[in-house]
Design an enzyme around this catalytic site. Structure first.
Site, short mmCIF file in Angstrom:
data_model
loop_
_atom_site.label_atom_id
_atom_site.label_comp_id
_atom_site.label_asym_id
_atom_site.label_seq_id
_atom_site.Cartn_x
_atom_site.Cartn_y
_atom_site.Cartn_z
CE LYS A 84 -2.27 -18.13 26.58
NZ LYS A 84 -3.64 -18.06 27.05
P1 FBP Z 1 -3.78 -16.57 32.12
O1 FBP Z 1 -3.19 -15.32 31.49
O2 FBP Z 1 -4.87 -16.24 33.08
O3 FBP Z 1 -2.66 -17.41 32.70
O4 FBP Z 1 -4.47 -17.39 30.96
C1 FBP Z 1 -3.72 -18.10 30.04
C2 FBP Z 1 -4.24 -19.50 29.85
O5 FBP Z 1 -3.52 -20.15 28.81
C3 FBP Z 1 -5.71 -19.62 29.55
O6 FBP Z 1 -6.02 -19.37 28.22
C4 FBP Z 1 -6.00 -21.01 29.99
O7 FBP Z 1 -7.29 -21.14 30.48
C5 FBP Z 1 -5.06 -21.21 31.12
O8 FBP Z 1 -4.04 -20.25 31.01
C6 FBP Z 1 -4.45 -22.58 31.17
O9 FBP Z 1 -3.79 -22.69 32.39
P2 FBP Z 1 -3.09 -24.02 32.88
O10 FBP Z 1 -1.63 -23.82 32.61
O11 FBP Z 1 -3.41 -24.05 34.34
O12 FBP Z 1 -3.68 -25.18 32.12
#
Ligand code: FBP
Length: 253
Positions: free
Chosen positions: A178
């Site tokens: 991801k």
């Molecule tokens: P979103 O689709 O809300 O952006 O979530 C994706 C994600 O990877 C979550 O699984 C995780 O909590 C968050 O984004 C991490 O975000 P950051 O880049 O702020 O650490």
């Protein structure tokens, strides 16, 4: 014990993946939520009824709400996590759950965040290496949240950095990586090429107006990704089921 391919078969539908992520309570804190979605049951209901191929959560939610989601949506148990209170310079996400716990909870995959390029990268590589080995023993696929981060990373979302992170996930043996969307269809193509046989999915990012977000989903798919792990753009949406249907039309065609 089920085989890895049978777990993957739940997570990947017609070659595509659509995971609903709700680990933001840990990663971002209550500021991401409003009076509706602060209740985990509200988001779990979306995960179950929306036809997602996976639901990514931390072990506390997985344990306390098992009866709500079990058998209705495949569980992707996040095995590490951190808050965003500490500075990003030394980016590190410690292990907080085991593969054994994931298997006991009936997970179909385990998730792990690695901050590529962080001063603490070596620790995360080592910890994930062990998890990867155990996941193989249990026949559980691994999903790596590969985010370039820390004081040596000037731009977390540059094509160069995101491609590097995707490649690292392949090198470490992840089944799915991801990444954060690198900003263009061409950039996405480079990321997908770097990831080789590791399937690439994109995060959704912070909440956008529907039309803008759906264009982003189209671009992600046009760049060769096999789907998304999306959170805020679904459960912060006024009409989560409607936006989910729109996303599904694009992802699953
Ligand atoms: P979103 O689709 O809300 O952006 O979530 C994706 C994600 O990877 C979550 O699984 C995780 O909590 C968050 O984004 C991490 O975000 P950051 O880049 O702020 O650490």
């Amino acid at each position: 014990m089920k085989s890895k391919s049978s777990h993957l078969g739940k997570l990947v539908r017609n070659g595509k993946v659509l995971i609903l992520a709700m680990d933001q309570g840990m990663e971002h804190g209550p500021k991401d939520f409003d009076e509706r979605n602060i209740n985990p049951e509200y988001v779990i209901d979306i995960a179950c009824k929306g036809g997602f191929t996976g639901f990514a959560i931390q072990k506390g939610i997985a344990k306390h709400y098992k009866e709500n989601y079990s058998g209705k949506v495949p569980l992707v148990l996040k095995l590490n996590g951190k808050t965003n209170i500490a500075p990003k310079d030394e980016a590190y996400s410690p292990p907080i759950a085991s593969v054994k716990e994931a298997a006991a909870l009936g997970a179909d995959a385990v998730g792990y965040t690695i901050y590529v390029g962080s001063p603490r990268e070596a620790e995360m590589f080592r910890e994930f290496g062990k998890i990867q080995e155990e996941a193989d023993d249990y026949g559980l696929p691994t999903v790596v949240w590969a985010y370039p981060r820390g004081k040596y990373v000037p731009d977390e979302k540059s094509v160069e950095m995101v491609s590097y992170a995707a490649r690292v996930a392949l090198e470490l043996g992840a089944d799915i990586v991801k990444i954060n969307y690198p900003g263009s269809v061409d950039g996405m193509r480079k990321v997908v090429a770097a990831a080789g046989r590791t399937k690439v999915i994109s995060a959704g990012g912070s909440k956008q107006p529907d039309a803008e977000f759906l264009q982003k989903v189209r671009d992600i798919m046009a760049g060769g990704a096999c789907g998304l792990a999306v959170g805020r753009n679904v459960w912060q949406n006024e009409n989560p089921m409607k936006i989910t249907q729109e996303i599904k039309k694009i992802v699953f065609g």
